[in-house]
Design a protein around this motif. Structure first.
Motif, PDB file in Angstrom:
ATOM      1  N   ILE A  37       0.985  -1.018  -0.225  1.00 45.65           N
ATOM      2  CA  ILE A  37      -0.328   0.074   0.016  1.00 45.65           C
ATOM      3  C   ILE A  37       1.037   1.052   0.199  1.00 45.65           C
ATOM      4  O   ILE A  37       0.429   2.372  -0.555  1.00 45.65           O
ATOM      5  CB  ILE A  37      -0.993  -0.500   1.504  1.00 45.65           C
ATOM      6  CG1 ILE A  37      -1.601  -1.396   1.122  1.00 45.65           C
ATOM      7  CG2 ILE A  37      -1.722   1.087   1.235  1.00 45.65           C
ATOM      8  CD1 ILE A  37      -2.682  -0.897   2.176  1.00 45.65           C
ATOM      9  N   SER A  38       2.008   1.355   0.697  1.00 44.08           N
ATOM     10  CA  SER A  38       3.146   2.274   0.677  1.00 44.08           C
ATOM     11  C   SER A  38       3.534   1.974  -0.264  1.00 44.08           C
ATOM     12  O   SER A  38       3.117   3.988  -1.022  1.00 44.08           O
ATOM     13  CB  SER A  38       4.217   1.910   1.973  1.00 44.08           C
ATOM     14  OG  SER A  38       3.414   1.628   3.322  1.00 44.08           O
ATOM     15  N   ILE A  39       3.923   1.301  -1.089  1.00 49.23           N
ATOM     16  CA  ILE A  39       4.653   1.757  -2.428  1.00 49.23           C
ATOM     17  C   ILE A  39       3.664   2.185  -3.400  1.00 49.23           C
ATOM     18  O   ILE A  39       3.756   3.152  -3.700  1.00 49.23           O
ATOM     19  CB  ILE A  39       5.125   0.443  -2.523  1.00 49.23           C
ATOM     20  CG1 ILE A  39       6.075   0.015  -2.478  1.00 49.23           C
ATOM     21  CG2 ILE A  39       5.470   0.326  -4.351  1.00 49.23           C
ATOM     22  CD1 ILE A  39       7.725   1.017  -2.826  1.00 49.23           C
ATOM     23  N   LEU A  40       2.763   1.887  -3.175  1.00 52.39           N
ATOM     24  CA  LEU A  40       1.229   2.507  -4.455  1.00 52.39           C
ATOM     25  C   LEU A  40       1.087   3.843  -3.758  1.00 52.39           C
ATOM     26  O   LEU A  40       0.993   4.973  -5.071  1.00 52.39           O
ATOM     27  CB  LEU A  40       0.168   1.571  -4.234  1.00 52.39           C
ATOM     28  CG  LEU A  40      -1.553   1.663  -5.007  1.00 52.39           C
ATOM     29  CD1 LEU A  40      -0.344   1.771  -6.920  1.00 52.39           C
ATOM     30  CD2 LEU A  40      -1.846   0.755  -5.425  1.00 52.39           C
ATOM     31  N   ALA A  41       1.199   4.120  -2.595  1.00 49.06           N
ATOM     32  CA  ALA A  41       0.331   5.753  -2.148  1.00 49.06           C
ATOM     33  C   ALA A  41       1.660   6.460  -2.629  1.00 49.06           C
ATOM     34  O   ALA A  41       0.917   7.645  -3.138  1.00 49.06           O
ATOM     35  CB  ALA A  41       0.302   5.430  -0.486  1.00 49.06           C
ATOM     36  N   LEU A  42       2.853   6.135  -2.681  1.00 53.25           N
ATOM     37  CA  LEU A  42       4.086   7.304  -2.254  1.00 53.25           C
ATOM     38  C   LEU A  42       4.727   7.180  -4.082  1.00 53.25           C
ATOM     39  O   LEU A  42       4.499   8.302  -3.895  1.00 53.25           O
ATOM     40  CB  LEU A  42       5.225   6.415  -1.430  1.00 53.25           C
ATOM     41  CG  LEU A  42       4.301   6.998  -0.360  1.00 53.25           C
ATOM     42  CD1 LEU A  42       5.742   6.081   0.626  1.00 53.25           C
ATOM     43  CD2 LEU A  42       4.740   8.455   0.063  1.00 53.25           C
ATOM     44  N   THR A  43       4.467   6.770  -4.225  1.00 53.65           N
ATOM     45  CA  THR A  43       4.959   6.389  -6.354  1.00 53.65           C
ATOM     46  C   THR A  43       3.882   5.878  -6.893  1.00 53.65           C
ATOM     47  O   THR A  43       4.437   6.484  -8.632  1.00 53.65           O
ATOM     48  CB  THR A  43       5.699   5.078  -5.973  1.00 53.65           C
ATOM     49  OG1 THR A  43       5.418   4.373  -6.427  1.00 53.65           O
ATOM     50  CG2 THR A  43       7.010   5.117  -4.805  1.00 53.65           C
ATOM     51  N   ALA A 271       1.653  -4.441  -8.494  1.00 52.18           N
ATOM     52  CA  ALA A 271       2.467  -4.238 -10.013  1.00 52.18           C
ATOM     53  C   ALA A 271       1.537  -3.852 -10.556  1.00 52.18           C
ATOM     54  O   ALA A 271       1.347  -3.270 -11.731  1.00 52.18           O
ATOM     55  CB  ALA A 271       3.656  -4.837 -10.012  1.00 52.18           C
ATOM     56  N   ALA A 272       0.518  -4.314 -10.385  1.00 56.87           N
ATOM     57  CA  ALA A 272      -0.679  -4.329 -12.002  1.00 56.87           C
ATOM     58  C   ALA A 272      -1.342  -2.938 -11.980  1.00 56.87           C
ATOM     59  O   ALA A 272      -1.691  -2.125 -12.696  1.00 56.87           O
ATOM     60  CB  ALA A 272      -1.915  -5.437 -11.654  1.00 56.87           C
ATOM     61  N   LEU A 273      -1.622  -2.243 -10.575  1.00 51.34           N
ATOM     62  CA  LEU A 273      -2.125  -0.889 -10.215  1.00 51.34           C
ATOM     63  C   LEU A 273      -1.575  -0.085 -10.360  1.00 51.34           C
ATOM     64  O   LEU A 273      -1.523   1.167 -11.462  1.00 51.34           O
ATOM     65  CB  LEU A 273      -2.731  -1.140  -8.763  1.00 51.34           C
ATOM     66  CG  LEU A 273      -3.881  -0.905  -8.064  1.00 51.34           C
ATOM     67  CD1 LEU A 273      -4.167  -1.052  -6.493  1.00 51.34           C
ATOM     68  CD2 LEU A 273      -5.267  -0.675  -8.768  1.00 51.34           C
ATOM     69  N   TRP A 274      -0.049  -0.450 -10.232  1.00 54.50           N
ATOM     70  CA  TRP A 274       0.906   0.758 -10.566  1.00 54.50           C
ATOM     71  C   TRP A 274       1.031   1.075 -12.411  1.00 54.50           C
ATOM     72  O   TRP A 274       0.681   1.616 -13.054  1.00 54.50           O
ATOM     73  CB  TRP A 274       2.410  -0.207  -9.672  1.00 54.50           C
ATOM     74  CG  TRP A 274       3.292   1.222  -9.935  1.00 54.50           C
ATOM     75  CD1 TRP A 274       3.234   2.091  -8.558  1.00 54.50           C
ATOM     76  CD2 TRP A 274       3.460   1.946 -10.616  1.00 54.50           C
ATOM     77  NE1 TRP A 274       4.269   3.241  -9.135  1.00 54.50           N
ATOM     78  CE2 TRP A 274       4.690   3.666 -10.418  1.00 54.50           C
ATOM     79  CE3 TRP A 274       4.168   1.575 -12.090  1.00 54.50           C
ATOM     80  CZ2 TRP A 274       5.365   3.722 -10.643  1.00 54.50           C
ATOM     81  CZ3 TRP A 274       4.993   3.115 -12.768  1.00 54.50           C
ATOM     82  CH2 TRP A 274       6.221   3.243 -11.866  1.00 54.50           C
ATOM     83  N   TRP A 275       0.861  -0.118 -12.538  1.00 54.63           N
ATOM     84  CA  TRP A 275       1.163  -1.019 -14.358  1.00 54.63           C
ATOM     85  C   TRP A 275       0.206   0.178 -15.518  1.00 54.63           C
ATOM     86  O   TRP A 275       0.275   0.804 -15.988  1.00 54.63           O
ATOM     87  CB  TRP A 275       1.630  -1.765 -14.802  1.00 54.63           C
ATOM     88  CG  TRP A 275       0.998  -1.568 -16.126  1.00 54.63           C
ATOM     89  CD1 TRP A 275       2.521  -1.579 -17.043  1.00 54.63           C
ATOM     90  CD2 TRP A 275       0.111  -2.324 -17.242  1.00 54.63           C
ATOM     91  NE1 TRP A 275       2.443  -1.919 -18.370  1.00 54.63           N
ATOM     92  CE2 TRP A 275       0.977  -2.203 -18.723  1.00 54.63           C
ATOM     93  CE3 TRP A 275      -1.317  -2.786 -17.636  1.00 54.63           C
ATOM     94  CZ2 TRP A 275      -0.081  -2.801 -20.206  1.00 54.63           C
ATOM     95  CZ3 TRP A 275      -1.843  -2.849 -18.389  1.00 54.63           C
ATOM     96  CH2 TRP A 275      -0.666  -2.452 -19.156  1.00 54.63           C
ATOM     97  N   VAL A 276      -1.634  -0.016 -14.677  1.00 50.23           N
ATOM     98  CA  VAL A 276      -2.516   0.681 -15.235  1.00 50.23           C
ATOM     99  C   VAL A 276      -2.684   1.797 -15.068  1.00 50.23           C
ATOM    100  O   VAL A 276      -3.217   2.447 -15.634  1.00 50.23           O
ATOM    101  CB  VAL A 276      -3.559  -0.051 -14.774  1.00 50.23           C
ATOM    102  CG1 VAL A 276      -5.195   0.535 -15.181  1.00 50.23           C
ATOM    103  CG2 VAL A 276      -4.000  -1.511 -14.633  1.00 50.23           C
TER     104      VAL A 276
END
Lengths: 288, 686
Positions: A37-43, A271-276
């Motif tokens: 969650i932190s990776i997604l929230a911050l990056t 990873a998928a959410l980040w890619w989308v």
């Protein structure tokens, strides 16, 4: 008038002992979720990705059977951050920003204005901060400090190949978390004592320097008290033969296979959410 | 070989001109129970830290089981042999879970997990925390935390446990439990060293060591420590192992001063009273034992006086008539109608902490009370009973969840008066010295008055007045850096800052907690001075003797105000053992006297007054002439029971016996009697 009760606004550093699917997870799985969650929230490239992290954090809170209202209470402080950021964006302009003006105080130079680009920046900051605050509150509510220590220690021992440094780093991290509510309690006591002596904490002045000075009666005693506490605790630990070396190793139960799959799933989903967010949202949500 | 051997030990803190310890020599054997006593700053805590190896002596030598505690190679062994329980319960807990915290020490020793588990179980059982083993430590009370700290010490399987003022921050119930645990440890052969400045606690030990300004000035039995002989003939007793140093000579006095008094401590209240009556009792003697000493003399005096008055031996005026106290004896709380001008009024007040969260819990329920202007009011009750919450409600720091609080006539819910109200009824929090923030003492004392808009000569005068009142002479202390003050001086400076606001009412949360007797006395001189000026003083305390000196006493129990009235009512006829508190010594004495058939129609307000009543009956306090003594006895007996008109039969006097099943209770003083101590205040009759 409201009561002076700081603990109402603190959700970080307070483990809540209830039965829930989240509490039942292995510490490693909890850390993995925190990481994702932190990776997604911050990056995440856009605030849409950060918003997804915020939604996941809310879902985790609900699964942990924590009251959402209580978990969200610290978010009130974000309002000040938002107002301050909007003011800064309003006064200063980004070079080359040609996006739509949402608000403008009619000068031909458009010096005092808020654009869509700037609004996106403010939204991004607030959403990312909210996601992180909720996530940290959720995480410290479902993991005991000892579990946190053991997990960090285990990870660092493998990473650093030095058990003493690993243990000390883990202990420091856990104590830092444990001290959050303790220092909040100290701060509350000092605020009450100074309010009783007529301290206004700058509410009676607009001068920023005077306002800052007005907080000295809080910061000086709280800092001194925090240092005193740290010294006393260090002394108590020494008296109990703590050196950081030669300790009995903490036993940590092995992680179940089902939770290994959960961790893998969480990493893949992140990873998928980040890619989308990068490929679909970013070109669409301009500039953020 | 001795367990501990200190030889000529001295210790200097860096930058301090005087040594914290100077040439201290003594030994401790296995199984002893030692009270290490002395004023704040006398070097007690430094000494035990040297023994534990937390500090290294500047000169001299210390040996624990023959090992040097300062030697890193032996530190683990020494610290495992001599464990410590510190003053502040919360500051010594390392982990967040009870059983894990107990395991912390054994884990540091590298013991196998099975061994650690066995030790944790044993320690939990010994301190009575087995049911709490998986509980987060932040949900434990102060007393439970201190038990947890002791369990952590026990789990090391030590040969000696040092309690460094470990009882000073506990409520009476927790304090008693910890003292009982010390007895248990001692009975198991573990050496107990109890660092304290409470003489009642020192009296429980088998040996007392007194430190003053870093020097050992007495080492002997409690009986001798509390006797005048130890003071008047220094260094001659065989039980004084370390003679007083030349610069620490004890000056013989008139023969009435004891060592505790000479060194800024105080005699336990039981011994102080016994001395007033010129009785010789053991240091641990309670009211029952003292009264037992008095009974033969009182009975003889009564018999003599009856004969002199021509009354029969079988009927004495100190006896109790049945039905004397019939009628409604329920304690009526003073209410709003009782006072013309109450400073504080609480109507059906409830308060819940963290209301609306999953941690919500009720702290106060259904509190209704009125506090009259100019009164000195004590709140007592165990930790967590609601005393501090109530004080914060009076100060508008908290707003009731339900009900209404009026402070100085203002509803505390009114938003726009919050700041003004808080400074109009300032609250000195527990350990108010933690809020000191200025560099210089005078500036900090001036902080409150300055916030009220006071400046110039008036401000200086006010700071001067209250610093002087607090025993911190203005000229000497105004430019003294706060960090250089001792603990007691800091507390006095903090309270001077609150009193310098010269508000109509003042709230104090355990103002004298964890202080030595001398500093406590100074603190109370400030409080009494404000009270004498007509300030309403409301204070929370765990010391029953302090509560006994108040005009009104409120008992809090599990968030409820279970009693509120005059001390003589609360500790006398309406005393309820279910409150789980102890009577102040004066009232315990009166109760014991009444149990044995002696009743006082007018209640003495102090121990001195009680002694003044009893002394003539003991044939003391009057001239040597026997007739004078007899007259004095008769006079006192008449005071005890005014002469009646008519025959004894007409008055239906029923002979009282010592084992009376229905002992008389202590009559109440009126507030007007008590208020004689408060000149300049409005009379308010509950």
């Amino acid at each position: 008038m409201k009561s002076l009760e700081f603990f109402r606004n603190i959700s970080i550093g307070q483990y809540i002992d209830i039965a829930s699917p989240m509490h039942a997870l292995h510490p490693a799985a909890k850390f993995a979720l925190l990481f994702c969650i932190s990776i997604l929230a911050l990056t995440a490239p856009t605030f849409a990705g950060a918003g997804a992290a915020l939604l996941v954090a809310v879902l985790c809170i609900l699964l942990a059977r924590l009251p959402l209202g209580m978990a969200a209470r610290p978010l009130k402080s974000l309002l000040y951050v938002a107002v301050l950021t909007i003011l800064l964006q309003f006064v200063f302009s980004w070079p080359g920003d040609q996006s739509l003006r949402v608000l403008s105080l009619g000068t031909s130079l458009h010096a005092l204005s808020l654009t869509l680009y700037e609004t996106g920046i403010v939204a991004s900051i607030v959403i990312r901060a909210a996601a992180m605050m909720l996530t940290l509150g959720w995480f410290t509510s479902i993991i005991t400090e000892q579990d946190a220590i053991r997990s960090i220690e285990r990870f660092l021992r493998k990473a650093l190949r030095d058990s003493t440094i690993a243990h000390q780093a883990a202990l420091v991290s856990a104590m830092a978390l444990r001290f959050v509510p303790i220092i909040a309690g100290e701060l509350e006591d000092i605020v009450k004592a100074q309010a009783s002596r007529g301290a206004s904490f700058g509410s009676d002045t607009r001068n920023p320097i005077a306002k800052a000075r007005a907080y000295l009666p809080l910061f000086v005693p709280v800092t001194i008290r925090a240092l005193e506490r740290a010294e006393l605790l260090a002394e108590a630990m020494e008296a109990r033969c703590y050196t950081g070396r030669g300790r009995t190793e903490q036993a940590l139960s092995p992680i179940p296979k089902s939770q290994i799959l959960l961790i893998l799933g969480a990493l893949l989903a992140t990873a998928a959410l980040w890619w989308v967010d990068l490929t679909l949202c970013k070109p669409w949500i301009r500039p953020y | 070989m001795s367990l501990i051997a200190c030889k000529d030990v001295s210790y200097w803190y860096e930058g301090r001109p005087q040594p914290a310890l100077s040439h201290v020599t003594f030994t401790v054997d296995q199984g002893e129970y030692i009270a290490l006593v002395g004023r704040n700053g006398s070097g007690k805590s430094t000494l035990v830290r040297l023994i534990n190896g937390l500090r290294t002596p500047s000169s001299g030598s210390i040996r624990v089981l023959g090992l040097d505690p300062a030697d890193p190679e032996h530190q683990a062994e020494v610290r495992a042999s001599i464990t410590m329980v510190f003053q502040s319960p919360a500051d010594q807990i390392v982990t967040s879970c009870v059983e894990e915290d107990i395991a912390f020490g054994p884990e540091n020793l590298g013991l196998p997990r099975t061994e650690i588990a066995a030790r944790v179980d044993e320690a939990l059982e010994m301190v009575g925390l087995t049911a709490f083993r998986t509980r987060p430590t932040r949900f434990l009370s102060g007393g439970q935390l201190q038990k947890l700290a002791l369990a952590g010490a026990i789990a090391m399987r030590p040969r000696c446990i040092v309690f460094d003022e470990a009882t000073s921050m506990l409520d009476p119930r927790s304090r008693k439990a910890l003292l009982e645990l010390m007895d248990t440890l001692k009975n198991q052969g573990i050496t107990v060293i109890h660092v304290t400045h409470e003489m009642e606690e020192a009296a429980r030990a088998s040996r007392v060591i007194l430190l003053d300004q870093g020097e050992l000035v007495f080492d002997g039995s409690p009986t001798r420590f509390f006797s005048v002989e130890a003071c008047s003939v220094p260094g001659t007793s065989s039980d004084i192992s370390a003679p007083a140093s030349p610069n620490k000579r004890i000056e013989p006095d008139s023969g009435q001063t004891t060592l505790p008094e000479l060194y800024g401590l105080e005699l336990p209240v039981n011994l102080r009273f016994a001395r007033m009556l010129r009785l010789s009792v053991s240091p641990g003697a309670g009211p029952a034992e003292i009264v037992a000493h008095l009974i033969p003399s009182l009975a003889a005096a009564r018999s003599d006086a009856m004969q002199a008055a021509g009354l029969s031996e079988s009927s004495t005026c100190a006896q109790i008539r049945k039905g004397d106290d019939d009628g409604d004896r329920a304690l009526q709380h003073p209410t709003t109608q009782d006072f013309a001008e109450p400073d504080f009024m609480l109507s059906d007040v409830h308060y819940h902490y963290l209301a609306g969260t999953m941690f919500e819990y009720p702290a106060l329920q259904n509190i209704t009370m009125a506090i009259p202007r100019g009164a000195k009011v004590a709140f007592i009750g165990h930790a967590g009973s609601g005393k501090s919450t109530c004080l914060q409600l009076l100060n508008a720091l908290l707003v009731p969840t339900k009900g209404e609080v009026r402070s100085l006539g203002i509803n505390t819910r009114e938003e726009h008066v919050a700041n003004k109200l808080r400074s109009s009824v300032p609250l000195a929090i527990q350990r108010p010295e933690t809020a000191l923030f200025e560099t210089f003492t005078g500036d900090d004392v001036a902080f409150g008055p300055r916030n009220l808009g006071i400046t110039g000569a008036q401000l200086v005068e006010r700071v001067r007045t209250w610093m002087n009142a607090a025993g911190l002479p203005y000229e000497e202390f105004r430019d003294r850096q706060i960090r250089t003050l001792s603990g007691g001086e800091k507390r006095r400076a903090a309270l001077a800052g609150v009193f310098a606001m010269e508000s109509r009412a003042i709230l104090l949360d355990e103002p004298s907690a964890a202080l030595d007797p001398q500093t406590r006395t100074r603190i109370w001189s400030i409080i009494n001075r404000a009270s004498e000026r007509g300030t309403t003083v409301v204070f929370a305390t765990h010391a029953m003797e302090e509560a006994a000196g108040a005009d009104l006493v409120g008992i809090f129990h599990e968030g409820r105000l279970v009693a509120f009235g005059l001390p003589s009512q609360i500790f006398g006829e309406h005393f309820d053992p279910g409150w789980n508190i102890e009577r102040p010594f004066l009232y315990a004495m009166l109760h014991e006297l009444s149990v044995r058939g002696f009743r006082l129609p007018s209640l003495p307000g102090t121990l001195e007054e009680l002694a003044g009543l009893l002394l003539p009956m003991l044939g003391q306090g009057v001239g040597a002439d026997a007739d004078e003594a007899a007259k004095a006895c008769l006079g006192s007996l008449h005071e005890l029971c005014p002469p009646r008109t008519g025959s004894l039969a007409e008055n239906e006097i029923t002979p009282a016996t010592a084992d009376s099943k229905d002992p008389p209770d202590i009559p109440a003083r009126s507030l007007s009697q008590d208020k004689q101590k408060l000149p300049g205040t409005d009379e308010a009759q509950p």
